[in-house]
Design a protein around this motif. Sequence first.
Motif, PDB file in Angstrom:
ATOM      1  N   GLU A   1       0.824  -1.215   0.000  1.00 22.32           N
ATOM      2  CA  GLU A   1       0.000   0.000   0.000  1.00 22.32           C
ATOM      3  C   GLU A   1       0.858   1.265   0.000  1.00 22.32           C
ATOM      4  OE1 GLU A   1       0.607  -1.536   4.155  1.00 22.32           O
ATOM      5  OE2 GLU A   1       0.099  -2.376   2.204  1.00 22.32           O
ATOM      6  N   ILE A   2       2.006   1.219   0.688  1.00 23.41           N
ATOM      7  CA  ILE A   2       2.904   2.373   0.730  1.00 23.41           C
ATOM      8  C   ILE A   2       3.577   2.549  -0.630  1.00 23.41           C
ATOM      9  CG2 ILE A   2       4.888   3.422   1.888  1.00 23.41           C
ATOM     10  CD1 ILE A   2       2.306   3.070   3.626  1.00 23.41           C
ATOM     11  N   LYS A   3       3.984   1.459  -1.244  1.00 22.76           N
ATOM     12  CA  LYS A   3       4.610   1.524  -2.567  1.00 22.76           C
ATOM     13  C   LYS A   3       3.643   2.085  -3.612  1.00 22.76           C
ATOM     14  CE  LYS A   3       7.345  -1.881  -3.884  1.00 22.76           C
ATOM     15  NZ  LYS A   3       7.913  -3.225  -4.119  1.00 22.76           N
ATOM     16  N   ASP A   4       2.363   1.692  -3.510  1.00 24.83           N
ATOM     17  CA  ASP A   4       1.362   2.206  -4.456  1.00 24.83           C
ATOM     18  C   ASP A   4       1.207   3.723  -4.320  1.00 24.83           C
ATOM     19  OD1 ASP A   4       0.872  -0.326  -5.450  1.00 24.83           O
ATOM     20  OD2 ASP A   4      -0.925  -0.672  -4.248  1.00 24.83           O
ATOM     21  N   ILE A   5       1.073   4.180  -3.077  1.00 27.30           N
ATOM     22  CA  ILE A   5       0.896   5.624  -2.844  1.00 27.30           C
ATOM     23  C   ILE A   5       2.156   6.385  -3.235  1.00 27.30           C
ATOM     24  CG2 ILE A   5       0.519   7.400  -1.066  1.00 27.30           C
ATOM     25  CD1 ILE A   5      -1.218   5.273   0.427  1.00 27.30           C
ATOM     26  N   PHE A   6       3.316   5.837  -2.866  1.00 26.47           N
ATOM     27  CA  PHE A   6       4.581   6.509  -3.195  1.00 26.47           C
ATOM     28  C   PHE A   6       4.810   6.585  -4.704  1.00 26.47           C
ATOM     29  CE2 PHE A   6       7.694   6.982   0.520  1.00 26.47           C
ATOM     30  CZ  PHE A   6       6.678   7.387   1.361  1.00 26.47           C
TER      31      PHE A   6
END
Length: 644
Positions: free
Chosen positions: A408-413
């Motif tokens: 989820e963090i990789k997607d947002i980043f």
Amino acid sequence: MADLSEKETREKFQLNSEQIKAVNTVNGNLLILASAGTGKTTTIVERYVNLVENHKINPEEIMMTTFTNKAAKDMIDKIKRKTKKLSEYIGTMHSLFLRILRENYDKLPIKPSFTLLTEENDKNKIIKQILEKKKIEPTNDNVSYFANRIKIFKNRGISHDDLKENPELDDKEAYIEEEIEGGEFVHVNSKIKKLSNYVYKEYQRTLKESNVMDFDDILLFTYSLLNKEEKIREFYRNNLRSIMVDEAQDLNVVQRNILELLQNDNLCIIGDDCQNIYTWRGASNELIFNFDKAQIKIILKDNYRSTKNLIKNINKIIGSLAFKIDKNLQCTREEGNKIKIREFYNFEEEASFIADEAKKLLRKKESPENIAVLFRTNNLGKQIERIFRKSKIPCHLSRSKGFLDREEIKDIFAFLKLKINPNSVLDFERVLNLIEGVGKSKIEKLKEIAEKNKVPVRESLNYLNLLNLSLQLKENLAKLNTLLKDEKQNPIESFLRFFDYKRNLDKKYILDSEKIEDKKENINILIELFKEYNPSLKGITDFLDSMIEIGKKEKDKEKVILSTIHSAKGLEWKHVYLAGCNETILPFYKNDLSKIKRDDELRLFYVAVSRAKDFLTITYSLNGNWRDLEPSQFLEIIEGDFKE
């Protein structure tokens, strides 16, 4: 202003005589040798307080660097309890030098909108693509090997431009070699090892095309900038009146070269030559050994962590090193228990014994967090974890994903990075894959359009009419294009709304409510952290830069810790079990063990033993993988309670 007297310093700060001397030595270069458990952080913090309070050095004139974000945060928290005068230059070298690069972006050979490759998986993805183009199977071991080769090149200050292209692969018979890369065993085809230069060059070409740099590039670019630009170099040299560098034994060639350019007879390095356990990625004791010969040296000898029996053995390990700075630690605690050494038929028995021991301690109401099991590689850790879980012992294997490596963090980043850097192919691919109806073929067509029109890959979204798309998909991609250019709305909330992200998580992980809760918690953490920033490109860049070394989110409360020795560095436990202490494992070697290699492995053994505060048990096996094993030669150093 004059230094406080030794009596005044001891009464005010409760320091020993060596710590007092270190705190009050504020002029000239200084080496503080601080072995495990000798009060290093306290000494550094008090030295900083002395500089800003008694010597009227402004906080912005002090740079303090350490090895991890966690250590930097701990240092800042302790300084805040002592003084309100806090330097803005306290952090890891990567975070501090990234600021220097941002401040001098116009002097860099990269576009100002550059972003960082923060995830190991993205680095590995690039290497996989390079190997596939060469028709080489991108196994995990092959990728790990080349990823570490690239790291070693960079940490030794070797630019890809300095290297010749590797020859093509020949027809000579190949064989599989066992290597240790990143602290793990890998098996690599001898033939493909010749392609290191080629893979490095292709990797850097890919980064340049995407206007991206990785962590190691931060150091290389900083060194190049300071080396070439005299005005910039002199600005920092003249403005930094005091530089303090923690964990100096972990510095690589590039870091040492940067410090050489910045220091002006004002460099204090703090470290322990016996804890240099990262030689495989380019770290060395060179700076410490150089300071030992030429600069003021203070050795912190009083150990506050371990019992006398443990310290006696730690001193014996230090004495057994061929290359070291002589030191003899003094124990401030009681005698304590002898180190236990236990022999087993195989590793299964070894791990079962440790599990039984942990159970006994838990039955006696010992806190699980006071117990740790250490080992050389994660492969051993997985076997121990399996037996602990089978025995229903709450445990945590320290291999969990870093915060930035989570889906989820990789997607947002990726969305945030694509807003800043329209050239980033990896982020473009990741964001578009979140849109229903977009697959690999459509992404490839968009990349081809960008290449044909000589525009950044993100700008291909301006050419949607060239593709045969459904009305709905065209509309969604057009909306995405608008959002990527927007600088008014909160970008994280825009991302969540546009992709209906939380509802999609509910659908994707419908059978795993704990995972859904964990992912939503991570998203909320990110939203909270972004509140300090504005939605402009500058605000998003500052936010992303602040996140580069955020710590792992470990769920280890009320659990026994299972950890590699490398990951355990800097930590301590009441009860420590060191498993798999066999020849060719610890120490690791293939054919013979040179003095230098033996020292590398012995320092790792030293780090493992010095994690224990009260109790240490070392175990080994006689059989493994259908072959006889021998106990580690390092056990001959130990005075302990041995039982077969």
